[in-house]
Design an enzyme around this catalytic site. Sequence first.
Site, PDB file in Angstrom:
ATOM      1  N   HIS A 164      14.832  -7.608  -4.083  1.00 40.39           N
ATOM      2  CA  HIS A 164      14.491  -7.473  -2.563  1.00 40.39           C
ATOM      3  C   HIS A 164      14.447  -5.775  -2.353  1.00 40.39           C
ATOM      4  CE1 HIS A 164      15.140 -11.497  -1.883  1.00 40.39           C
ATOM      5  NE2 HIS A 164      16.318 -11.568  -2.483  1.00 40.39           N
ATOM      6  N   SER A 285      -2.331  18.705  -4.695  1.00 41.72           N
ATOM      7  CA  SER A 285      -2.888  18.475  -3.457  1.00 41.72           C
ATOM      8  C   SER A 285      -3.930  19.984  -2.912  1.00 41.72           C
ATOM      9  CB  SER A 285      -1.950  18.532  -2.202  1.00 41.72           C
ATOM     10  OG  SER A 285      -2.481  19.040  -0.986  1.00 41.72           O
ATOM     11  N   LYS A 291       2.718  19.665  -4.007  1.00 36.33           N
ATOM     12  CA  LYS A 291       2.499  18.390  -4.343  1.00 36.33           C
ATOM     13  C   LYS A 291       2.020  18.056  -5.968  1.00 36.33           C
ATOM     14  CE  LYS A 291       2.638  15.209  -1.950  1.00 36.33           C
ATOM     15  NZ  LYS A 291       1.521  14.550  -1.097  1.00 36.33           N
ATOM     16  N   GLU A 298      -1.602   5.219  -8.970  1.00 34.19           N
ATOM     17  CA  GLU A 298      -2.194   4.765  -8.090  1.00 34.19           C
ATOM     18  C   GLU A 298      -3.654   4.251  -8.143  1.00 34.19           C
ATOM     19  OE1 GLU A 298      -0.464   7.602  -4.366  1.00 34.19           O
ATOM     20  OE2 GLU A 298      -1.664   8.355  -5.936  1.00 34.19           O
TER      21      GLU A 298
END
Length: 475
Positions: A164, A285, A291, A298
């Site tokens: 969880h 970025s 970044k 992804e």
Amino acid sequence: MTERKDDRLWGGRFEREPDAQFDAFQRSFAFDRRLLPYEIAVDRAWAKALEPVGILSAEEVQQMLAALEKILGRVQTDDAWFQKAGAGAEDVHHFVEKALVEELGPLGWKLHTGRSRNELVATDFRLFVIDAVSAMKYTLAGLLRALLSQAKANLSVPMAGMTHMQHAQPILLSHFLLAHAEAFARDITRLQHAAASADACPMGSGALAGNSFAIDRNAIAKELGFSCITVNSLDAVSDRDFALDYLFALTGIATHLSRLAEDFVIFASQEFSYVLLPDEYSTGSSLMPQKKNPDAWELIRGKTGRITGALFSLLTTLKGLPTSYQRDLQEDKEALFAAHDQVGDMVWVAKGAIAATTFREDRLRAAASNPALLATEAADYLVRKGVPFRQAHDLVGKMLREAEKQNVPWTALPLEALKQISPAFEADVAKNFSVEGALAAKKVPGGTAPESVRAAIADLEVRLNKKANKTGAKP
Ligand code: ARG
């Protein structure tokens, strides 16, 4: 040469030309050209089979084989020609017949004796799936090896195992990596199942009813490398289960990849910082100079949708189709080709990203050292002292509440405090609770103890060598 009004495969009974837009709409050459090497292989086997039944002479067979060889050679070396010559072809089957007639004149028209594109396309597509599986197995074995070598390199690094998404019990990082490897090993088994389901030769099934020239179906199957022939001619032209099986295997791989991706996206977040993202598999970025984003993971996660989509696309096409060949079946190829290419790329990128990832042992170990992760060990300790488990669970719960009240980790509670909760706590309590102790206790086969993980690595290596000993050419 007998005059033919055009070079269509079916022009005889038609008076008028097809509507131009419909004509473009119904053609499949743009994508089924990929089946050409399989089409030529089937043509070769078919030409040979036409000799013993008296349709072609031995010399004509030789002429045909030479012409087929020439066409294949030209396709492989001159894509511009393939493209141009294919522009007038309805599909890959039409293309080869046209090219053959150009080479051989009317003899080229004899090759299609007794056969149908319905069985041809089913046979070509099965051969494609068999090669695709073999290439995919090879690619996937690479990812498994990358996971295995990271597991070996980080064998005894502990981490916080979660359920969880909450800290649960300490596990080894190597155990976590092997969990992913096991899922991909199952995918290899699924791939093998897809290849087995494609492994039967439809040639000789005709358009739907079979072959009237007593063609030797077994000889054709053998020449093409199939281990058997399909059983029922009507089923053979209707069946796309092999394509569904391959798409299901691809969906399995993609789903497992998306889970791996999700884990690494989370691990790369500042809150976790379990991994350092490799430059080679990250991007930055355009606005925020600091970044470094986990784009490889992804995109792998994101592309999974297309693969599931491809499976659903074919399932939806097949639903409610009448038995036999229907033109709807032409819709089977594009989604499968795209899914095959995409999953191949996803696995390559995942393999590279896994191999290049640096794990932060300090962060992983710090998370594993949260004393809450040892609460189950405390209950087990009481059980070993004779307390029934449910009672032990309650007592440890009380102990945790007490620690929370005092605002200390429970492992810092003095023995007297523990004894007040249960007299079963004794002086040996201190040495019983450590991350290493908790890990070592899980020494069942399949558990996270270092010795179990070592055995699991050895076992997976043996299985992998058995599963992936064949390398495949890229279809
Ligand atoms: N291009 C077709 C396909 O991919 C080949 C079979 C066509 N058969 C037919 N009877 N029109 O399914």
